[in-house]
Write an enzyme that holds these catalytic residues in place. Structure first.
Site, short mmCIF file in Angstrom:
data_model
loop_
_atom_site.label_atom_id
_atom_site.label_comp_id
_atom_site.label_asym_id
_atom_site.label_seq_id
_atom_site.Cartn_x
_atom_site.Cartn_y
_atom_site.Cartn_z
N SER A 222 -0.38 -0.51 1.71
CA SER A 222 0.56 0.29 0.91
C SER A 222 -0.23 1.34 0.14
O SER A 222 -1.31 1.06 -0.37
CB SER A 222 1.36 -0.60 -0.03
OG SER A 222 0.52 -1.38 -0.83
N MET A 223 0.33 2.55 0.06
CA MET A 223 -0.40 3.69 -0.52
C MET A 223 0.44 4.40 -1.58
O MET A 223 0.45 5.63 -1.65
CB MET A 223 -0.80 4.65 0.60
CG MET A 223 -1.68 4.00 1.66
SD MET A 223 -2.20 5.13 2.98
CE MET A 223 -0.61 5.47 3.73
N GLY A 224 1.15 3.63 -2.39
CA GLY A 224 1.92 4.22 -3.47
C GLY A 224 2.99 5.17 -2.96
O GLY A 224 3.74 4.86 -2.02
N GLY A 227 3.62 5.97 0.79
CA GLY A 227 4.22 5.02 1.71
C GLY A 227 3.24 3.97 2.17
O GLY A 227 2.56 3.33 1.35
N GLY A 253 2.67 -4.15 -6.08
CA GLY A 253 2.04 -4.76 -4.91
C GLY A 253 2.53 -6.18 -4.69
O GLY A 253 2.73 -6.61 -3.55
N ASP A 254 2.71 -6.92 -5.78
CA ASP A 254 3.23 -8.29 -5.67
C ASP A 254 4.67 -8.27 -5.18
O ASP A 254 5.07 -9.11 -4.35
CB ASP A 254 3.16 -8.97 -7.03
CG ASP A 254 1.77 -8.92 -7.64
OD1 ASP A 254 0.79 -8.95 -6.88
OD2 ASP A 254 1.67 -8.83 -8.88
#
Length: 311
Positions: A222-224, A227, A253-254
């Site tokens: 995941s890249m904020g 996407g 992230g969790d």
């Protein structure tokens, strides 16, 4: 049932201040205290998605009792093993127009006997579990390869394990003979695993095909706001998400891991698994409280996410 594991839980305290003054008295009018730790954030989001789950790990002392009370108040099922030392506090000071200063205690040191007792407890819990999530750091004293042991025990029962950790714990699990079903590294962690300077969106596609990742069914990076890039088996995906108003990104992230777990648990398609992960991650970022989503916003965001097969 989904079994969520947190091996270093905490009482998360949030102190909002207009301005943080060093070497001075700072008076806090509103204090928020919650059951914290990455795995418990996953647990809360799964509970808000109405998924059957059980939270476990090691816990101790008055702070441990507080954590269990908070989980019970929220209706989240839990079954921890007790340790002698006190669980930890984690303090987040929210100040000066969006700045965040964190004070994180080291936490307890777990004895070998307490670790062995947890492993035995874990094996019993696996009998009624169909999916496992492992999140966050290991408490002091725990074996460096504990996550590898837990993954291997789950694999013996054909139970997939979703792992979200970093550093040596992540590397050890990736290169072990029994790697996890899913990992969720960020770009920096991918670069560290491959011993390269950096991982970028353009190079990730090639990097995720590196031999170090063989045997891992799912890799989701995941890249904020950019996407995600993901790999399932031999198939690569690029995920594009809509713009949102970010309130508090901590715990996203969790929440993403919880969404991925929910999609896999429900037997969804690759596309929908990725959409679930991105949706819950975004919903968390839109809330003030960490590890919290508003389920009423799922449909609107879910259908705005685009999943493109790269190859």
């Amino acid at each position: 049932m989904i079994l969520t594991i947190t091996m270093n839980p905490s009482v998360d305290m949030s102190y909002p201040l207009p301005n943080l003054q060093l070497d001075a008295v700072n008076r806090v009018e509103q204090v928020s205290k919650t059951a914290g730790g990455k795995g418990l954030n996953v647990s809360r989001v799964l509970h808000q998605l109405d998924k059957e789950l059980l939270a476990t790990g090691v816990i101790g002392g008055h702070l441990g009792a507080f954590i269990k009370d908070k989980l019970s108040e929220a209706g989240i099922s839990h079954d921890f093993t007790e340790i002698k030392e006190e669980s930890r506090n984690s303090i987040a000071i929210l100040h000066d127009h969006g700045q965040q200063t964190e004070l994180l205690e080291k936490g307890p040191t777990v004895t070998q006997e307490e670790e062995e007792r947890f492993i035995q407890h874990y094996q019993k819990l696996l009998e009624s579990s169909s999916l496992v999530t492992i999140s966050g750091s290991l408490a002091a004293g725990l074996s460096a390869d504990l996550y590898e042991q837990l993954i291997a025990l789950a694999k013996e029962k054909n139970i997939p394990v979703l792992l979200d950790t970093s550093g040596g714990a992540l590397r050890g699990a990736v290169i072990s003979g029994t790697p996890p079903f899913l990992i969720k590294p960020n770009e920096t962690e991918v670069a560290e695993l491959l011993s390269v300077d950096r991982a970028e969106k353009e190079s990730l596609i090639e990097q995720l095909q590196h031999s170090i990742f063989q045997g891992i069914e799912w890799i989701v990076v995941s890249m904020g706001a950019a996407g995600a890039v993901a790999k399932h088996g031999d198939v690569l995906y690029r995920v594009t998400i809509p713009k949102i108003e970010v309130v508090n990104p901590v715990g996203s992230g969790d929440a993403t891991l919880a969404g991925l777990a929910a999609g896999i648990y429900a037997g969804c398609s690759d596309e929908d698994i990725l959409k679930w992960g991105m949706t819950t991650g975004m919903l968390n970022a839109m809330e003030e409280k960490t590890g919290c989503i508003d389920p009423q916003g799922i449909n609107e965001l879910f259908h705005q996410i685009q999943v493109e097969k790269i190859q």
